[in-house]
Design an enzyme around this catalytic site. Structure first.
Site, mmCIF file in Angstrom:
data_model
loop_
_atom_site.group_PDB
_atom_site.id
_atom_site.type_symbol
_atom_site.label_atom_id
_atom_site.label_comp_id
_atom_site.label_asym_id
_atom_site.label_seq_id
_atom_site.Cartn_x
_atom_site.Cartn_y
_atom_site.Cartn_z
ATOM 1 N N SER A 122 39.462 55.819 39.499
ATOM 2 C CA SER A 122 40.793 56.073 38.943
ATOM 3 C C SER A 122 41.849 55.175 39.559
ATOM 4 C CB SER A 122 41.187 57.529 39.178
ATOM 5 O OG SER A 122 41.251 57.783 40.578
ATOM 6 N N HIS B 54 58.944 61.695 50.457
ATOM 7 C CA HIS B 54 57.544 62.113 50.421
ATOM 8 C C HIS B 54 56.764 61.259 49.409
ATOM 9 C CE1 HIS B 54 54.000 64.696 50.094
ATOM 10 N NE2 HIS B 54 54.419 65.292 51.217
ATOM 11 N N ASN C 75 54.105 61.949 47.668
ATOM 12 C CA ASN C 75 53.699 62.690 46.462
ATOM 13 C C ASN C 75 54.883 63.340 45.764
ATOM 14 O OD1 ASN C 75 51.388 62.961 48.638
ATOM 15 N ND2 ASN C 75 50.376 63.023 46.630
ATOM 16 N N SER D 165 50.625 60.734 37.893
ATOM 17 C CA SER D 165 49.271 60.904 38.411
ATOM 18 C C SER D 165 48.670 59.512 38.538
ATOM 19 C CB SER D 165 48.434 61.751 37.440
ATOM 20 O OG SER D 165 47.051 61.617 37.700
ATOM 21 N N HIS E 73 25.428 16.713 15.648
ATOM 22 C CA HIS E 73 24.113 16.828 16.306
ATOM 23 C C HIS E 73 23.949 15.753 17.391
ATOM 24 C CE1 HIS E 73 22.681 19.572 13.084
ATOM 25 N NE2 HIS E 73 23.425 18.799 12.305
ATOM 26 N N SER F 187 31.812 10.254 44.351
ATOM 27 C CA SER F 187 30.545 10.373 45.066
ATOM 28 C C SER F 187 30.726 10.023 46.527
ATOM 29 C CB SER F 187 29.504 9.439 44.437
ATOM 30 O OG SER F 187 28.322 9.411 45.210
ATOM 31 N N LYS G 91 32.319 5.242 42.019
ATOM 32 C CA LYS G 91 32.011 6.223 40.976
ATOM 33 C C LYS G 91 33.186 7.181 40.786
ATOM 34 C CE LYS G 91 28.082 8.990 39.400
ATOM 35 N NZ LYS G 91 28.748 10.183 38.882
ATOM 36 N N ILE G 92 33.545 7.386 39.521
ATOM 37 C CA ILE G 92 34.606 8.323 39.173
ATOM 38 C C ILE G 92 34.032 9.385 38.242
ATOM 39 C CG2 ILE G 92 36.854 8.617 38.065
ATOM 40 C CD1 ILE G 92 36.984 7.057 40.679
ATOM 41 N N GLU H 157 35.359 19.324 34.764
ATOM 42 C CA GLU H 157 34.285 20.142 35.319
ATOM 43 C C GLU H 157 34.818 21.456 35.888
ATOM 44 O OE1 GLU H 157 32.502 17.522 38.125
ATOM 45 O OE2 GLU H 157 31.609 16.231 36.586
#
Length: 468
Positions: free
Chosen positions: A99, A129, A131, A139, A188, A318, A324-325, A331
């Site tokens: 709850s 208080h 409550n 509630s 495809h 890397s 390398k890129i 990602e």
């Protein structure tokens, strides 16, 4: 007792609580009972709890149910919670009572003790208080689902939708910039008839725009608030005017439109609205994933891939391969999608559970929804600004590939028929020639006819080539 602790009490007895903590005995019990994940509720949800408690105090003050001094102290303390001044005072694990009672009492105790300080009393004196005052007319069973909807819709309105708009705008700018770049279409993952790069980016823009509309449609049900249903939806111990008045204060505080739930029993026993809304988030995550995948493919290379677009150099790709890129931002978007799909499984499963008059998966529903909204907002902004905006078209590669595409033979169908067009395509592939070269050399078309029928740019528009 050590000076580092003080004694707080609840209905089960005394508890030692850290002396400098604003929380009380029930929160301390929850801390000890639920050492499950170490994950607590984040800023959005804690803020929402503050909003609910402030609005409830204002409504109860207006209805003559809380005296001015107590209500004003609660409002002041809740304002501090809303502002994030006490986020470290919410230590309860997400994996707790279904709850969310522990988190509701956490908010009640923190606000009550801070409100006591504001009135000049000591922490733990209970002059305010948790409550009787902070939780008056409420509630956990209606407070937590209210906080769920408040935090969820605020996250959507203030974080996710603006971020998606940023991404849509960047895609739109690229659609316009790339509109004159003719390239090979692919179905495809095989060569298909030509398209303009701008058309593809226009498709991506529309995906995100439709995603924005899907997310916007979640407002209708997320705007409903369970507050006022109390324990089971009957509204026991709550003034008849409290739900509507509190919802008005929540709307005023957040700037987001909220209203009393159509049916309090539904609002507390089921959380279909959260499941529906997270489904929209999952769909948007899927759209972003598809776009990220496409852009990674189009930028693959730089020499041995498609290489139709050039990606930004966000960082070295890397630790071993110099120069390398990698498409690192795309990602990250892919990974966010997987997390959101996992969150959706938890949200949809949790929303479908619970027994009779209460769904008992409220904390995990809230946590997963807010994490998804946060991840999507952040990744959409980064994707738009640090990746899409920096893409460049490789026009030379696009033109070269489209001229060599076997799919150009499709445009021959109206001129020479499918069978002859198929023969041209197969011969061109076998002899490493272009469709144009074979169509002319075999006498199917003259040079002028080939120029008219096999115009790649013209193929990107609706119509039959070679006809007036």
């Amino acid at each position: 007792m050590s000076e580092d602790y003080r004694t707080e009490r609840d209905s089960l007895g005394e508890m030692q609580v850290p002396a400098d903590a604003y929380w009380g005995a029930q929160t301390q019990r929850a801390v000890e009972n639920f050492p499950i994940s170490g994950i607590g509720f984040g800023r959005r949800f804690v803020r929402a709890l503050g909003v609910v408690k402030k609005s409830a105090a204002q409504a109860n003050r207006d209805l003559g149910l809380l005296d001015e001094e107590t209500a004003d102290a609660i409002v002041a303390a809740a304002d501090e919670v809303i502002a994030g001044e006490h986020d470290d005072q919410f230590p309860v694990d997400v994996f707790q009572t279904g709850s969310g009672t522990s988190s509701n009492m956490n908010a009640n105790e923190v606000i009550a003790n801070r409100a006591a300080e504001i009135t000049g009393a000591e922490i733990g004196d209970r002059v305010v208080h948790p409550n009787d005052h902070v939780n008056y007319g409420q509630s956990s069973n209606d407070v937590i689902p209210t906080a769920m909807h408040v935090s969820a819709l605020e996250a959507v309105e203030k974080d996710l939708l603006p971020a998606l708009a940023t991404l849509a705008n960047e895609l739109d700018a690229k659609a316009e910039e790339f509109d004159g770049v003719v390239k090979t279409g692919r179905t495809h993952l095989q060569d298909a008839t030509p398209v303009r790069l701008g058309q593809e980016f226009g498709g991506y823009r529309t995906q995100i725009e439709k995603g924005i509309r899907r997310v916007e449609h979640t407002r209708e049900h997320l705007s409903e608030l369970a507050l006022g249903g109390t324990a089971v939806g009957t509204g026991l111990n709550t003034h008849p005017d409290f739900p509507e008045l509190a919802a008005e204060y929540i709307t005023e505080e957040t700037g987001v439109e909220f209203r009393e739930a159509d049916d309090h029993f539904e609002a507390q026993a089921a959380h279909d609205a959260m499941s529906e809304a997270h489904g929209a988030l999952r769909t948007v995550a899927g759209s972003m994933n598809k776009i990220a995948n496409d852009l990674r493919l189009l930028a693959s290379g730089p020499r041995n891939g498609l290489g139709e677009i050039e990606q930004p150099e966000n960082q070295p790709g890397s630790s071993i391969m110099p120069g390398k890129i990698n498409p690192v931002v795309a990602e990250a978007v892919n990974q966010v999608h997987k997390q959101v799909v996992g969150n959706d499984a938890a949200v949809s499963a949790g929303a479908a559970e619970g027994q009779i008059d209460l769904n008992l998966y409220k904390p995990v529903l809230a946590h997963n929804f807010l994490q998804s909204a946060d991840l999507l907002a952040n990744s959409a902004e980064v994707f738009g600004e640090r990746f899409v905006a920096k893409l460049e078209a490789n026009e030379e590669v696009c033109a070269e590939q489209v001229e060599r595409s076997m799919a150009l033979a499709t445009a021959l169908n109206p001129a020479i028929g499918y069978d002859k067009a198929s023969k041209v395509a197969k011969q061109a592939l076998a002899e490493d020639k272009t469709v144009r070269e074979v169509a002319v050399s075999e006498g199917y078309l003259t040079e002028d006819e080939a120029d008219e029928v096999l115009d790649p740019e013209a193929m990107t528009h609706r119509g039959i080539l070679g006809e007036d």
